[in-house]
Write a protein that holds these residues in place. Structure first.
Motif, PDB file in Angstrom:
ATOM      1  N   GLY A 102      22.804   6.575  10.071  1.00  0.00           N
ATOM      2  CA  GLY A 102      21.859   7.142  10.227  1.00  0.00           C
ATOM      3  C   GLY A 102      20.615   6.694  10.837  1.00  0.00           C
ATOM      4  N   LYS A 103      19.283   6.863  10.403  1.00  0.00           N
ATOM      5  CA  LYS A 103      18.252   6.712  11.124  1.00  0.00           C
ATOM      6  C   LYS A 103      17.618   5.151  10.949  1.00  0.00           C
ATOM      7  CE  LYS A 103      13.602   8.725  11.727  1.00  0.00           C
ATOM      8  NZ  LYS A 103      12.502   9.631  11.122  1.00  0.00           N
ATOM      9  N   PHE A 104      18.310   4.577   9.781  1.00  0.00           N
ATOM     10  CA  PHE A 104      17.509   3.341   9.246  1.00  0.00           C
ATOM     11  C   PHE A 104      18.763   2.216   9.033  1.00  0.00           C
ATOM     12  CE2 PHE A 104      14.745   6.475   7.635  1.00  0.00           C
ATOM     13  CZ  PHE A 104      13.498   5.967   7.893  1.00  0.00           C
ATOM     14  N   PHE A 105      18.338   1.023   9.479  1.00  0.00           N
ATOM     15  CA  PHE A 105      19.241  -0.061   9.040  1.00  0.00           C
ATOM     16  C   PHE A 105      18.848  -0.439   7.619  1.00  0.00           C
ATOM     17  CE2 PHE A 105      19.593  -4.855   8.802  1.00  0.00           C
ATOM     18  CZ  PHE A 105      21.113  -5.000   9.233  1.00  0.00           C
ATOM     19  N   SER A 106      17.636  -0.788   7.696  1.00  0.00           N
ATOM     20  CA  SER A 106      16.775  -0.887   6.370  1.00  0.00           C
ATOM     21  C   SER A 106      15.450  -1.230   6.509  1.00  0.00           C
ATOM     22  CB  SER A 106      17.116  -2.203   5.594  1.00  0.00           C
ATOM     23  OG  SER A 106      16.419  -2.513   4.365  1.00  0.00           O
ATOM     24  N   ASN A 107      14.655  -0.399   5.706  1.00  0.00           N
ATOM     25  CA  ASN A 107      13.065  -0.619   5.624  1.00  0.00           C
ATOM     26  C   ASN A 107      12.663  -1.783   4.913  1.00  0.00           C
ATOM     27  OD1 ASN A 107      11.576   0.853   7.364  1.00  0.00           O
ATOM     28  ND2 ASN A 107      11.397   2.837   5.998  1.00  0.00           N
ATOM     29  N   GLY A 108      13.480  -2.623   4.206  1.00  0.00           N
ATOM     30  CA  GLY A 108      12.996  -3.864   3.740  1.00  0.00           C
ATOM     31  C   GLY A 108      12.741  -3.754   1.993  1.00  0.00           C
ATOM     32  N   LEU A 109      11.576  -4.252   1.489  1.00  0.00           N
ATOM     33  CA  LEU A 109      11.328  -4.194   0.215  1.00  0.00           C
ATOM     34  C   LEU A 109      11.096  -2.820  -0.012  1.00  0.00           C
ATOM     35  CD1 LEU A 109       8.739  -7.506   0.242  1.00  0.00           C
ATOM     36  CD2 LEU A 109      11.383  -7.487   0.022  1.00  0.00           C
ATOM     37  N   ASP A 110      11.422  -2.758  -1.343  1.00  0.00           N
ATOM     38  CA  ASP A 110      11.304  -1.288  -1.898  1.00  0.00           C
ATOM     39  C   ASP A 110      10.022  -1.465  -2.859  1.00  0.00           C
ATOM     40  OD1 ASP A 110      11.514   0.682  -3.762  1.00  0.00           O
ATOM     41  OD2 ASP A 110      13.319   0.444  -4.350  1.00  0.00           O
ATOM     42  N   LEU A 111       9.069  -1.098  -1.898  1.00  0.00           N
ATOM     43  CA  LEU A 111       7.643  -0.941  -2.504  1.00  0.00           C
ATOM     44  C   LEU A 111       7.301  -0.069  -3.514  1.00  0.00           C
ATOM     45  CD1 LEU A 111       5.757  -1.626   0.957  1.00  0.00           C
ATOM     46  CD2 LEU A 111       6.561  -3.239  -0.499  1.00  0.00           C
ATOM     47  N   ALA A 112       8.014   1.079  -3.471  1.00  0.00           N
ATOM     48  CA  ALA A 112       7.962   1.763  -4.665  1.00  0.00           C
ATOM     49  C   ALA A 112       8.220   1.140  -5.933  1.00  0.00           C
ATOM     50  CB  ALA A 112       8.609   3.277  -4.569  1.00  0.00           C
TER      51      ALA A 112
ATOM     52  N   VAL B 159       8.128  -2.105  -6.389  1.00  0.00           N
ATOM     53  CA  VAL B 159       7.285  -3.026  -6.820  1.00  0.00           C
ATOM     54  C   VAL B 159       6.116  -2.512  -7.342  1.00  0.00           C
ATOM     55  CG1 VAL B 159       5.559  -4.852  -5.267  1.00  0.00           C
ATOM     56  CG2 VAL B 159       7.993  -4.593  -4.990  1.00  0.00           C
ATOM     57  N   GLN B 160       5.483  -1.493  -6.778  1.00  0.00           N
ATOM     58  CA  GLN B 160       4.323  -0.705  -7.544  1.00  0.00           C
ATOM     59  C   GLN B 160       4.440  -0.331  -8.869  1.00  0.00           C
ATOM     60  OE1 GLN B 160       3.163   2.333  -4.492  1.00  0.00           O
ATOM     61  NE2 GLN B 160       1.328   1.251  -4.185  1.00  0.00           N
ATOM     62  N   ALA B 161       5.777  -0.061  -9.131  1.00  0.00           N
ATOM     63  CA  ALA B 161       6.027   0.162 -10.691  1.00  0.00           C
ATOM     64  C   ALA B 161       6.248  -1.046 -11.372  1.00  0.00           C
ATOM     65  CB  ALA B 161       7.071   1.239 -10.673  1.00  0.00           C
ATOM     66  N   HIS B 162       6.415  -2.367 -10.805  1.00  0.00           N
ATOM     67  CA  HIS B 162       6.724  -3.504 -11.657  1.00  0.00           C
ATOM     68  C   HIS B 162       5.951  -4.528 -10.971  1.00  0.00           C
ATOM     69  CE1 HIS B 162      10.160  -0.729 -12.083  1.00  0.00           C
ATOM     70  NE2 HIS B 162      10.409  -1.025 -13.254  1.00  0.00           N
ATOM     71  N   PRO B 163       4.549  -4.514 -11.169  1.00  0.00           N
ATOM     72  CA  PRO B 163       3.848  -5.370 -10.339  1.00  0.00           C
ATOM     73  C   PRO B 163       3.858  -6.718 -10.999  1.00  0.00           C
ATOM     74  CG  PRO B 163       2.319  -3.966 -11.591  1.00  0.00           C
ATOM     75  CD  PRO B 163       3.860  -3.202 -11.624  1.00  0.00           C
ATOM     76  N   GLU B 164       4.097  -6.781 -12.207  1.00  0.00           N
ATOM     77  CA  GLU B 164       4.335  -8.118 -12.592  1.00  0.00           C
ATOM     78  C   GLU B 164       5.680  -8.822 -12.375  1.00  0.00           C
ATOM     79  OE1 GLU B 164       5.139  -5.441 -13.972  1.00  0.00           O
ATOM     80  OE2 GLU B 164       6.858  -5.730 -15.050  1.00  0.00           O
ATOM     81  N   GLN B 165       6.416  -8.184 -11.782  1.00  0.00           N
ATOM     82  CA  GLN B 165       7.786  -8.877 -11.434  1.00  0.00           C
ATOM     83  C   GLN B 165       7.761  -9.118  -9.712  1.00  0.00           C
ATOM     84  OE1 GLN B 165      11.519  -7.058 -13.013  1.00  0.00           O
ATOM     85  NE2 GLN B 165      10.108  -5.984 -14.356  1.00  0.00           N
ATOM     86  N   PHE B 166       6.652  -9.056  -9.077  1.00  0.00           N
ATOM     87  CA  PHE B 166       6.456  -9.074  -7.718  1.00  0.00           C
ATOM     88  C   PHE B 166       7.172 -10.476  -7.330  1.00  0.00           C
ATOM     89  CE2 PHE B 166       4.430 -10.122  -3.853  1.00  0.00           C
ATOM     90  CZ  PHE B 166       5.020  -9.277  -2.821  1.00  0.00           C
TER      91      PHE B 166
END
Lengths: 221, 221, 221
Positions: free
Chosen positions: A52-62, A64-71
């Motif tokens: 489809g449209k993406f190879f990969s959009n990279g880091l899962d920022l959603a 990360v936002q839910a687990h900021p302490e594990q960034f």
């Protein structure tokens, strides 16, 4: 989620039909596939691609936002995957079917060869625009694969490379139509399969020791 | 002496209409301009250029001959300027209007982009012919910006590159007529202005840490 | 066995008319020629070439098989020769008249310039296929002379480059017909002869310090 297919000696990891961001579950699955590939003793080569449209959009920022302490832990896990792909003891080909952004573009750069769809999709390192500087290891990775000119372009401007631009800049090695992309990647990988794994792995480890050292030491940023 | 102009977000340092050698007074003035640029918080980019026949002829050898005991201190001051330009936290474009020799060529190499006049003027590293080997930092600088082939050419032969040759060798990124050179540089700089300064500065610092380290440590030669 | 000829300021080492493998006697002879060249004070440049089908087939594997206990010592001796050629204080040009394989290709890469016959002969690093990984120094050598793209091609695939392919990949700088190869190399070397030896030697030593360090430290593989 990533899926594994086989085509003769070629192991094909399809990252999926979504944005294919690197969630922990995604990373788990890719690592399982790589474990399997590395444990195997038969002639082999790896192709990564997606649908489809993406190879990969990279880091899962959603995530990360839910687990900021594990960034930092999370970024370091991605860096270890980059180091592993970069020095994988079999030939590797990325078939970039669509957008490869951020860590998705970094994963593409880890491969020995990059083929890209010629009509749609961008290769882009948006770090400068989203205000996330490259870690030392990620910086060394990009510079180890691109010319000095292309590294400055890609890393300091956030330029989006379509297929033709990516080819002209040496970011990818060839471009193909959507239909011919995966067959071309499989053909290239097939032609390279069968190198002695220990030899090839050692060659790549020594070539990129200056990249894997900071990647494995951990994210600086 | 250098002068500062502004054109929208673009800060333009004009090195002058002479040979524009790096006398201590010249360096003082450039450093003041850079301090001002760095202290500013608005979107910005830097263009350096000069007026007339020379971009810069590099070290002020007449001053050095008059102050031989200060040679190493002086060279190290130039090296610190090179390191600062190389990692400046705004996009940088050199508009090479005329001869860029020795340290003048090194300053041009510190910029993110180099545009050059197409009909007159040479880019040249004459060090091998004037018997002044590059310091470790200067050597690393040239090699960080040129391909291996062009670095050997430029550094071991003292080759003089006119505009067309410089473009073919990747020493500059584009050539323009005399009239179009500065407008083209300003247009490019304008298109790049506005990157977050801290992010861009960190990206460049990490990309070129292996260059700034020996530059800041001091002239080896 | 290697022979030395002189043509004005150009010292020409002809590696011989055989496979020109690096036996201890071969290395003795080349080292004597280099000692003589380095001791000389006149303007000079070096051309290396050979006669017939081979430039050099590299390590003398027959000798190694007969002296397995001396393998590491032998490889380290070759690495020291590579470091010496890479930083030789005169301009160097390889006229690749025929096959340059393995350490023969590495020797060619040590020169400032490489010219290659256009119709026959291959440049090839077969290490990945003969299961001998590059040492750290040899790896750094190849990467210091080729673009990132060409280094991956040459080092991980064992690709054989004919003249046209080698030129396109930047592995060599020009190709010539068999008859014109040596004259072209001598003309290039003549044009470069006369650089101050201490300056040129220091420039090359600093450019390639990251290569000579692991080469001189000894074979890692």
């Amino acid at each position: 989620m990533p899926q594994l297919h086989r085509d003769g000696p070629v192991w094909i990891i399809d990252f999926g039909a979504d944005e294919n961001r690197y969630s922990p579950d995604f990373l788990d699955q890719v690592e399982v596939f790589l474990d399997e590939l590395v444990a195997d003793r038969e002639p082999a080569a790896l192709v990564t691609t997606a649908t489809g449209k993406f190879f990969s959009n990279g880091l899962d920022l959603a995530w990360v936002q839910a687990h900021p302490e594990q960034f930092l832990t999370y970024v370091h896990r991605v860096e270890r995957l980059l180091a592993r792909l970069l020095t994988l003891p079999v030939p590797t080909v990325a078939a970039i079917n669509g957008h490869a952004f951020g860590a998705g573009a970094l994963v593409a750069l880890c491969h020995d060869y990059r083929l890209m769809r010629d009509d749609r999709g961008f290769f882009c390192l948006p770090e400068v625009d989203i205000r996330i500087p490259f870690s030392l290891g990620m910086s060394a990775l990009v510079q180890s694969k691109l010319t000095p000119r292309s590294a400055v372009d890609a890393m300091t401007t956030g330029r989006r490379y379509g297929g033709a631009d990516a080819l002209a800049a040496g970011v990818v090695d060839a471009v193909h139509s959507e239909d011919e992309l995966l067959p071309a990647a499989i053909a290239l990988a097939t032609s390279l399969a069968g190198k002695d794994r220990m030899t090839l792995g050692t060659i790549k480890e020594r070539m990129f020791a200056h990249v894997t050292a900071p990647l494995l030491q951990g994210a600086a940023g």
